[in-house]
Each structure stands twice: as structure tokens, then as C-alpha cells.
Design a protein around this motif. Structure first.
Motif, PDB file in Angstrom:
ATOM      1  N   ALA A 219       0.843  -1.194   0.000  1.00 49.09           N
ATOM      2  CA  ALA A 219       0.000   0.000   0.000  1.00 49.09           C
ATOM      3  C   ALA A 219       0.879   1.245   0.000  1.00 49.09           C
ATOM      4  CB  ALA A 219      -0.927   0.000   1.208  1.00 49.09           C
ATOM      5  N   THR A 220       0.914   1.929  -1.126  1.00 49.00           N
ATOM      6  CA  THR A 220       1.570   3.227  -1.190  1.00 49.00           C
ATOM      7  C   THR A 220       0.474   4.288  -1.114  1.00 49.00           C
ATOM      8  OG1 THR A 220       3.383   2.397  -2.550  1.00 49.00           O
ATOM      9  CG2 THR A 220       3.012   4.761  -2.555  1.00 49.00           C
ATOM     10  N   VAL A 221       0.456   5.006  -0.009  1.00 49.04           N
ATOM     11  CA  VAL A 221      -0.575   6.001   0.263  1.00 49.04           C
ATOM     12  C   VAL A 221       0.021   7.394   0.092  1.00 49.04           C
ATOM     13  CG1 VAL A 221      -2.194   6.888   1.989  1.00 49.04           C
ATOM     14  CG2 VAL A 221      -1.676   4.431   1.908  1.00 49.04           C
ATOM     15  N   VAL A 222      -0.720   8.292  -0.528  1.00 50.50           N
ATOM     16  CA  VAL A 222      -0.292   9.690  -0.631  1.00 50.50           C
ATOM     17  C   VAL A 222      -1.450  10.582  -0.203  1.00 50.50           C
ATOM     18  CG1 VAL A 222       1.341   9.225  -2.498  1.00 50.50           C
ATOM     19  CG2 VAL A 222      -1.005   9.936  -3.055  1.00 50.50           C
ATOM     20  N   LEU A 223      -1.123  11.790   0.217  1.00 46.11           N
ATOM     21  CA  LEU A 223      -2.139  12.794   0.547  1.00 46.11           C
ATOM     22  C   LEU A 223      -2.068  13.868  -0.529  1.00 46.11           C
ATOM     23  CD1 LEU A 223      -2.978  14.237   4.051  1.00 46.11           C
ATOM     24  CD2 LEU A 223      -3.095  15.644   1.990  1.00 46.11           C
ATOM     25  N   GLU A 246       3.661  10.547   1.657  1.00 42.75           N
ATOM     26  CA  GLU A 246       4.063  11.682   0.842  1.00 42.75           C
ATOM     27  C   GLU A 246       2.906  12.675   0.693  1.00 42.75           C
ATOM     28  OE1 GLU A 246       6.990  12.442  -0.295  1.00 42.75           O
ATOM     29  OE2 GLU A 246       7.946  10.590   0.413  1.00 42.75           O
ATOM     30  N   LEU A 247       3.229  13.957   0.839  1.00 42.52           N
ATOM     31  CA  LEU A 247       2.301  15.044   0.548  1.00 42.52           C
ATOM     32  C   LEU A 247       2.544  15.464  -0.894  1.00 42.52           C
ATOM     33  CD1 LEU A 247       0.207  17.110   1.716  1.00 42.52           C
ATOM     34  CD2 LEU A 247       2.163  18.626   2.127  1.00 42.52           C
ATOM     35  N   VAL A 248       1.544  15.306  -1.740  1.00 49.19           N
ATOM     36  CA  VAL A 248       1.743  15.538  -3.170  1.00 49.19           C
ATOM     37  C   VAL A 248       0.716  16.524  -3.702  1.00 49.19           C
ATOM     38  CG1 VAL A 248       2.715  13.239  -3.517  1.00 49.19           C
ATOM     39  CG2 VAL A 248       0.262  13.599  -3.862  1.00 49.19           C
ATOM     40  N   GLU A 249       1.064  17.162  -4.813  1.00 49.19           N
ATOM     41  CA  GLU A 249       0.138  17.961  -5.593  1.00 49.19           C
ATOM     42  C   GLU A 249      -0.145  17.217  -6.892  1.00 49.19           C
ATOM     43  OE1 GLU A 249       1.266  22.065  -5.956  1.00 49.19           O
ATOM     44  OE2 GLU A 249       2.265  22.047  -3.999  1.00 49.19           O
ATOM     45  N   GLY A 250      -1.126  17.693  -7.644  1.00 50.71           N
ATOM     46  CA  GLY A 250      -1.507  17.005  -8.862  1.00 50.71           C
ATOM     47  C   GLY A 250      -0.359  16.819  -9.837  1.00 50.71           C
ATOM     48  N   ARG A 251       0.538  17.795  -9.895  1.00 46.05           N
ATOM     49  CA  ARG A 251       1.664  17.713 -10.833  1.00 46.05           C
ATOM     50  C   ARG A 251       2.676  16.637 -10.448  1.00 46.05           C
ATOM     51  NH1 ARG A 251       4.109  23.603  -9.002  1.00 46.05           N
ATOM     52  NH2 ARG A 251       4.517  23.069  -6.816  1.00 46.05           N
ATOM     53  N   ASP A 252       2.581  16.119  -9.196  1.00 46.72           N
ATOM     54  CA  ASP A 252       3.497  15.067  -8.763  1.00 46.72           C
ATOM     55  C   ASP A 252       3.029  13.680  -9.178  1.00 46.72           C
ATOM     56  OD1 ASP A 252       5.145  16.927  -7.371  1.00 46.72           O
ATOM     57  OD2 ASP A 252       3.725  16.918  -5.700  1.00 46.72           O
ATOM     58  N   LEU A 253       1.798  13.584  -9.686  1.00 45.61           N
ATOM     59  CA  LEU A 253       1.218  12.289 -10.059  1.00 45.61           C
ATOM     60  C   LEU A 253       0.919  12.273 -11.556  1.00 45.61           C
ATOM     61  CD1 LEU A 253      -1.377  11.858  -7.144  1.00 45.61           C
ATOM     62  CD2 LEU A 253       1.005  11.081  -7.193  1.00 45.61           C
ATOM     63  N   PHE A 254       0.927  11.096 -12.126  1.00 51.94           N
ATOM     64  CA  PHE A 254       0.547  10.945 -13.526  1.00 51.94           C
ATOM     65  C   PHE A 254       0.033   9.533 -13.758  1.00 51.94           C
ATOM     66  CE2 PHE A 254       4.917   9.534 -13.287  1.00 51.94           C
ATOM     67  CZ  PHE A 254       5.010   8.477 -14.186  1.00 51.94           C
ATOM     68  N   VAL A 255      -0.718   9.369 -14.837  1.00 55.19           N
ATOM     69  CA  VAL A 255      -1.288   8.075 -15.197  1.00 55.19           C
ATOM     70  C   VAL A 255      -0.521   7.503 -16.380  1.00 55.19           C
ATOM     71  CG1 VAL A 255      -3.323   6.917 -16.148  1.00 55.19           C
ATOM     72  CG2 VAL A 255      -3.588   8.589 -14.310  1.00 55.19           C
ATOM     73  N   ASP A 256      -0.162   6.232 -16.264  1.00 59.06           N
ATOM     74  CA  ASP A 256       0.531   5.541 -17.359  1.00 59.06           C
ATOM     75  C   ASP A 256       0.196   4.058 -17.278  1.00 59.06           C
ATOM     76  OD1 ASP A 256       2.302   5.189 -19.573  1.00 59.06           O
ATOM     77  OD2 ASP A 256       3.843   4.480 -18.182  1.00 59.06           O
ATOM     78  N   ASN A 257      -0.148   3.487 -18.408  1.00 57.03           N
ATOM     79  CA  ASN A 257      -0.421   2.053 -18.482  1.00 57.03           C
ATOM     80  C   ASN A 257      -1.511   1.630 -17.490  1.00 57.03           C
ATOM     81  OD1 ASN A 257      -0.050  -0.509 -19.578  1.00 57.03           O
ATOM     82  ND2 ASN A 257       1.483  -1.080 -18.022  1.00 57.03           N
ATOM     83  N   GLY A 258      -2.536   2.475 -17.334  1.00 53.37           N
ATOM     84  CA  GLY A 258      -3.670   2.132 -16.491  1.00 53.37           C
ATOM     85  C   GLY A 258      -3.404   2.176 -15.010  1.00 53.37           C
ATOM     86  N   ARG A 259      -2.340   2.875 -14.592  1.00 49.62           N
ATOM     87  CA  ARG A 259      -2.021   2.987 -13.175  1.00 49.62           C
ATOM     88  C   ARG A 259      -1.608   4.418 -12.851  1.00 49.62           C
ATOM     89  NH1 ARG A 259      -0.934  -2.015 -14.881  1.00 49.62           N
ATOM     90  NH2 ARG A 259      -1.369  -3.781 -13.496  1.00 49.62           N
ATOM     91  N   VAL A 260      -1.689   4.754 -11.561  1.00 49.76           N
ATOM     92  CA  VAL A 260      -1.264   6.079 -11.106  1.00 49.76           C
ATOM     93  C   VAL A 260       0.147   5.963 -10.553  1.00 49.76           C
ATOM     94  CG1 VAL A 260      -1.713   7.990  -9.525  1.00 49.76           C
ATOM     95  CG2 VAL A 260      -3.631   6.782 -10.587  1.00 49.76           C
ATOM     96  N   TRP A 261       1.000   6.900 -10.970  1.00 48.91           N
ATOM     97  CA  TRP A 261       2.396   6.892 -10.544  1.00 48.91           C
ATOM     98  C   TRP A 261       2.755   8.220  -9.883  1.00 48.91           C
ATOM     99  CZ3 TRP A 261       4.898   2.267 -11.454  1.00 48.91           C
ATOM    100  CH2 TRP A 261       4.301   1.413 -12.380  1.00 48.91           C
ATOM    101  N   MET A 262       3.721   8.158  -8.973  1.00 53.58           N
ATOM    102  CA  MET A 262       4.247   9.347  -8.314  1.00 53.58           C
ATOM    103  C   MET A 262       5.685   9.567  -8.752  1.00 53.58           C
ATOM    104  SD  MET A 262       4.615  10.056  -4.198  1.00 53.58           S
ATOM    105  CE  MET A 262       5.210   8.365  -3.920  1.00 53.58           C
ATOM    106  N   VAL A 273      -3.331   4.308  -3.007  1.00 53.13           N
ATOM    107  CA  VAL A 273      -4.418   4.990  -2.299  1.00 53.13           C
ATOM    108  C   VAL A 273      -4.132   6.487  -2.284  1.00 53.13           C
ATOM    109  CG1 VAL A 273      -5.752   5.152  -0.166  1.00 53.13           C
ATOM    110  CG2 VAL A 273      -4.731   2.959  -0.825  1.00 53.13           C
ATOM    111  N   ILE A 274      -5.139   7.278  -2.623  1.00 53.19           N
ATOM    112  CA  ILE A 274      -5.021   8.740  -2.599  1.00 53.19           C
ATOM    113  C   ILE A 274      -6.010   9.287  -1.579  1.00 53.19           C
ATOM    114  CG2 ILE A 274      -5.257  10.869  -3.918  1.00 53.19           C
ATOM    115  CD1 ILE A 274      -4.588   9.296  -6.434  1.00 53.19           C
ATOM    116  N   TYR A 275      -5.473   9.858  -0.502  1.00 54.36           N
ATOM    117  CA  TYR A 275      -6.313  10.600   0.442  1.00 54.36           C
ATOM    118  C   TYR A 275      -6.399  12.014  -0.108  1.00 54.36           C
ATOM    119  CZ  TYR A 275      -7.721  12.945   4.819  1.00 54.36           C
ATOM    120  OH  TYR A 275      -8.363  13.705   5.764  1.00 54.36           O
TER     121      TYR A 275
END
Length: 633
Positions: A219-223, A246-262, A273-275
Motif C-alpha cells: 500500500a503506497t498512500v499519498v495525501l 508523501e504530501l503531493v500535488e496534482g503535478r506530482d502524479l501521472f497516469v501511465d499504463n492504467g495505473r497512477v504513478w508518483m 491509495v489517494i487521500y
């Protein structure tokens, strides 16, 4: 508190109608008398400085006095005995179960609408109903993982639910900071009181979030935060740091190959998991608002495929629409086949012609609210308004009746509160926001955030309207001595809720810079003993009691500990929960005037939390609803 005037019109939390101290408050009353007002005020001033230097702030936009403010705090704790809390815990558990069943239903078969229990029009016209996620299966079938239901007590002392905050309820960081500060500034107040701890909340929150992972046990959880200009950014940073995620903003995440990456310095990492502390509309520009730069393009599709979990789920806000709120008692009976344990405030719906007529005729004696607003905004308090103000407001109600509800004015309970300008304790109105975590099981933090209306005579407790907060204690007994006194909680709660048509209810900066000195778990008091309590619903919850050994001597002076080593002068004035107050705070007190906490507040039943909205930000279009809708307490 010799000069304290409790009055006769409102329920007083600490004193009986005859002026006697309630059993569960006797220990605190004795401590305050022993400490004395001058020393109490000296420590309160140090506490104000600690909050300011630590950066425990909130933001009010459009205020000429500035946006970032210290959240006012009153050190006289609000205390709830064990028996009373057991009833609240059971009632809140019942409520969140019904709300989650409702959300599962309306985003699938909508059977409750087909059966006519709730009008379809009310649900489908809600601004928070998201057709884009209809049929999306959420992990564990849970839509609302973090819930903040606002409770009030009426003139008879009955608990009522004022509203349910189901999108991204905020304020829990202030709850944790309040407790950490109290145990340092007023340690003797906790002696032998049996106060249940609250500092395990970040651990419990992380446990709930991790349980949603589609790759469990991994489980990799981000806020996800809108950024440093958001009104609740202190809380976002605080919770991420306390959970160790990790505390992230939208620009820190992206979608590739049907998954969310940081994005990380070591390469990309898959996110499970995204809180989120960003409103639905800003989460995915491919699904919702195309101009949003706060979200993650393609996020909704990944969630639909079950490869990422979002807490709280998209679309949960329809259940905290103030018009839908009126039907929660019916939801409980429909889904659980149970009678509601906690009642609603009687509510009139503007879309109903009979209700609307009553609202228009009695507006000067009611509280009328916009269903989508929060924080004391978009609200008319009839008894406190002029005839012209009432007339002007009713123009908006007639133009869009679906957008408004009406409620009777409820005289919130009052609690002794210290006012620095008078140097004495006075009665101030309070409410309570417990925090409920929903995963495989339901757990509730013992207590919650007690908000207090610091403007004399005001009923509005929101921080944006001048309100403050108190530490909330839940005891492991009913007081005054464990095992000798039975529960004082009596009386059936008012089963309010929707008023049938034709039957009117007759009623008379950015905080990140302050967090580098804090480590997870700091602020927890030492010498805690574990105990277990059995909730009224039969589920077992484990808790800890903060019990300090009796002291044979007076408390040592506060504010004279050795100052910590620092890199610069500003860091030297930071207060770290769990550490002694640095000497500099005591010295600085001589040169600074402490906050009096008596700024603007106003009016009727405490309102939901104002949008956790961002000030001018290149990613947000001015004049449009901002993200993190329930961020300002």
C-alpha cells in the motif's frame, strides 16, 4: 469561577441548573481553583505564542486584516463522561453505516429512490451528485472513509446532528495539536482524570487508508493537496507527516499504463491509495473541469478499473447536501431497520411548496441556509437580521428554492470560556465535531473538535466567523470517581429530521515550514495506561487513558526549559509538541500581546465548514467553487 454566570436559557456543559459542578468536571474545577486565574492566564498566553510560532493556522480569504491566522484556543476543556460517549459512539456508527449504504445504492440500483423513500429530484439535482462515477465499484463498498458529523446540544441537553461532512472534513489537526499543547502547558489538569488519548488518530487513519489498497498487503498512500495556498494546508502537511506518507500535488502524479504513478527522485512509484483534499470537480480534468491543474488526468478511469482507491470516494458529497441531510433518519430505518439514536435538527426544504411557504412566512424567526455553502456563509439568521436584510435574502430563496433549507434557531449549549479582556470565565456556545473512520470496521476518535463561539452572545462557532476551539476529553468513567458513579446520560434524543409537509415544527501560511522539527507520534503523553471499552453497538474499541500519577508538589513553572539548538533565530521560537516550551517564549511574552480570541463571530446553528478554497492560484478560475470543500473549521 466564582463570578461565572451560567444563565437559565441554555444547557451548561459544566454546571447543573442549580449551579452545582457536574461530576465529570469536578477534577478540572478543583485544578483551576488551585492554579488561580493569574497563572492560568500566564500559561494561556504562552500557549497562544506556541500556536503562532508553530504555525497552527487557518486562512480567511478576502479579509483586509490578512489571510493567515492562528486558530484561537481556549484551555478550559470540554469533558464527556464514558456513558454519554458510548451513546454518541453508537449513534454515529449507526449513522455512517446508513450513509454509506445510501451512497452505494444511489450509484448503482437507486432502490431507495424507486421505493419513494427519498425524492429522486432531490438527489439528481444536487450539485454534488456525480453521474460520471455511476456504477464505479469502490473498495470495501465504503464511500466515506473519514466523516466529521457536527453535533450540538439543545436547551434540554439533547444531542442533535446538525450536519454530516462527508467530502473532506477538516479540523482533526487542531484536535491533535490542542491535546499536545494542553499536556505540556497544563500537565496537572490531567492528573487521575482517566482521559482517553487521541494521538493514535494518524495511525488509525493510515490503517484505514492502507486497507483500501488494490495491491494489499502492499500500500503506497499519498495525501493529495491543492497546494500551499489552500486554507487547510497546515492540516494537509501535518497529517502527511504524522502518517509518514508523501504530501503531493496534482503535478506530482501521472497516469501511465492504467495505473497512477508518483514522481520521485529515485524514479516513479506506483500509488495505490489517494487521500484527497481536493474537490471532485478538480480531481481529473479529463472527467470534470478541463481547466483544473490541481488533479490528475485519467485518474477516474484508473479508479473505475480498480487500480487506485480514492478517499473519500468521488460523489460522496451528495449525502452531505443540506437538503438530503433531512432524510438521514429515513435512511437509517430503510437500510438498517433501526430507529435513529441521534436525531436531526427539524428541517424545511425549499423545493417543497409547503415548506417554502413556511420558510417565507417565518424567515425572521428561522435560520435559512444555502445547501451548498459552508462556514457561516450563504446563511440568514432571522432574529439577528433587519427587515431589509431578510427581504433581500428571500429574493434569492424565491429565485432558487431548491438551494435553501430552513431550520429553527437552536440555543447551543454553553461552556465556561476564558476571556482575556475581562480576565474571567464566561459562558460561550459550543458544538462538537467527532471524527469517524470507516474501513473494514468503524472507529471513532474519543472526543473530537469542540468549536466555541468567542464573540459574546454569538451562536456561530466557525473559525472564519471568529470561532475558536477547545480540547475535548472523553473519560473512561462517568465521574467523579471511577466505578462509583453510574452514567449521568439520560433522556431519549430528539428524533428530528424532515418536517412533514403541512406540519410545521413549532419551536420558540503555509505550514510546511513549521513541520520539519516534528516527528511522527510526538506529543503523546508519557505514562499512558491501556484500557478497553465496549461500545453500545457491541463492537470493541481499544483506547488509552492519559493518567498521570498524583503529585505531592505544585507544578513546576512553565516556560523555563533549556532552549533547543537551532539554525536560526526563527527556528529558536518554534514549539514542538511533546517538548518543553523554550525559554524564548516566556521572554517573548513580555513584548507581544497575546491573541484575545474575541474577534468576529455571528448567529444561528453552527454551520458546516467553509470551503477549503484556494486564494488566487494559476490553476483555479476566480469565482468558481474551490477545492477541499470542508477545510476551514
Amino acid at each position: 469561577m466564582q463570578n461565572y454566570q451560567q444563565g437559565e436559557q441554555f444547557f451548561d456543559e459544566m454546571f447543573t441548573p442549580h449551579g452545582d459542578v457536574r461530576p465529570h468536571y469536578q477534577g478540572v474545577q478543583a485544578y483551576l481553583e488551585r492554579l488561580g486565574v493569574p497563572e492560568f492566564e500566564r500559561r494561556r498566553s504562552l500557549l497562544d505564542l506556541a500556536f503562532r510560532n508553530q504555525g497552527i493556522t487557518f486562512t480567511v480569504y478576502g479579509d483586509s486584516a490578512g489571510t493567515e491566522r492562528t486558530f484561537p484556543f481556549d484551555p478550559v476543556p470540554r469533558i464527556i463522561p464514558a456513558g454519554e460517549w458510548a451513546t454518541l459512539e453508537t449513534g454515529l456508527t449507526q449513522r455512517v453505516k446508513a450513509l454509506n449504504a445510501f451512497l452505494r445504492d444511489i450509484y448503482s440500483d437507486a432502490q431507495i429512490l424507486k421505493d419513494g423513500v427519498i425524492p429522486s429530484e432531490l438527489v439528481y439535482t444536487s450539485s454534488h451528485f456525480r453521474r460520471e462515477v455511476h456504477g464505479l465499484k469502490v473498495p470495501l463498498g465504503v464511500y466515506t472513509h473519514i466523516v466529521g458529523s457536527d453535533l450540538i446540544r439543545d436547551e434540554q441537553g439533547n444531542y442533535l446532528v446538525l450536519e454530516d461532512n462527508l467530502r473532506s472534513p477538516s479540523g482533526v489537526s487542531y484536535l491533535l495539536a490542542n491535546r499536545a499543547a494542553m499536556t505540556r502547558i497544563y500537565p496537572g489538569m490531567f492528573d487521575s482524570q482517566g482521559v482517553r488519548t487521541v494521538q493514535h488518530y494518524p495511525t488509525e487513519l493510515l490503517k484505514v487508508l492502507s486497507s483500501l489498497s488494490p495491491r494489499a498487503p502492499e500500500a503506497t498512500v499519498v495525501l493529495l493537496t491543492p497546494g500551499m495556498y489552500n486554507s487547510a494546508y497546515f492540516e494537509h502537511a501535518y497529517l502527511a507527516q504524522q502518517m509518514g506518507v508523501e504530501l503531493v500535488e496534482g503535478r506530482d502524479l501521472f497516469v501511465d499504463n492504467g495505473r497512477v504513478w508518483m514522481r520521485t527522485t529515485a524514479g516513479r512509484t506506483q500509488v495505490d491509495v489517494i487521500y484527497r483534499r481536493v474537490d471532485d470537480e478538480f480531481l481529473d480534468p479529463l472527467t470534470f473541469r478541463r481547466d483544473s491543474a490541481l488533479g490528475v488526468p485519467g485518474l477516474v478511469e484508473v479508479a473505475r478499473q480498480g487500480r487506485v482507491a480514492i478517499a473519500n470516494a468521488i460523489g460522496a458529497g451528495v449525502a452531505d447536501d443540506k437538503a438530503v441531510y433531512a432524510y438521514v433518519p429515513q435512511m437509517i430505518e430503510y437500510y438498517l431497520n433501526e430507529k435513529p439514536i441521534l436525531g436531526n435538527v427539524p428541517t424545511f426544504l425549499g423545493w417543497n411548496p409547503d415548506h417554502l411557504a413556511h420558510m417565507l412566512e417565518n424567515a425572521s424567526e428561522m435560520v435559512i441556509k444555502a445547501v451548498g455553502e459552508a462556514g457561516g456563509y450563504g446563511m440568514l439568521i432571522g432574529p439577528a437580521s433587519t427587515k431589509q436584510e431578510v427581504a433581500d435574502f428571500l429574493v434569492q430563496v424565491r429565485e432558487n428554492p431548491r438551494n435553501y433549507i430552513g431550520q429553527p434557531v437552536i440555543g447551543l449549549s454553553r461552556h465556561p470560556t476564558f476571556y482575556p479582556d475581562s480576565g474571567d470565565f464566561e459562558a460561550a456556545h459550543v458544538d462538537l465535531r467527532p471524527y469517524i473512520l470507516v474501513g473494514r470496521e468503524v472507529s471513532i476518535i474519543p472526543g473530537g473538535l469542540t468549536r466555541v463561539a468567542l464573540k459574546r452572545g454569538s451562536l456561530v462557532v466557525n473559525s472564519s466567523q471568529g470561532g475558536g476551539s477547545k480540547d475535548t476529553w472523553v473519560l473512561d468513567h462517568d465521574g467523579p470517581v471511577p466505578s462509583q458513579i453510574q452514567s449521568q446520560f439520560q433522556g431519549a434524543p430528539l428524533q428530528g429530521g424532515l418536517v412533514p409537509p403541512g406540519q410545521p415544527h413549532a419551536v420558540s501560511g503555509p505550514a510546511q515550514r513549521h513541520l520539519q522539527n516534528m516527528s511522527p507520534g510526538q506529543g503523546q503523553s508519557q505514562g499512558q495506561s491501556q484500557s478497553q471499552s465496549q461500545s453500545g453497538s457491541g463492537s470493541q474499541s481499544q483506547s488509552q487513558s492519559q493518567v498521570r500519577p498524583p503529585q505531592d508538589q505544585e507544578e513546576p513553572p512553565i516556560g523555563h526549559a533549556e532552549p533547543p539548538a537551532t539554525d536560526n533565530d526563527h527556528a529558536a521560537h518554534r514549539f514542538v509538541p511533546g517538548a518543553e516550551l523554550p525559554e524564548q517564549l516566556a521572554e517573548q511574552r513580555e513584548h507581544e500581546v497575546p491573541d484575545e480570541g474575541t474577534s468576529e463571530a455571528a448567529s444561528g446553528p453552527p454551520e458546516a465548514e467553509p470551503p477549503d478554497s484556494s486564494p488566487p492560484d494559476p490553476s483555479v478560475v476566480p469565482g468558481i467553487e474551490q477545492p477541499d470543500p470542508q477545510g476551514d473549521v
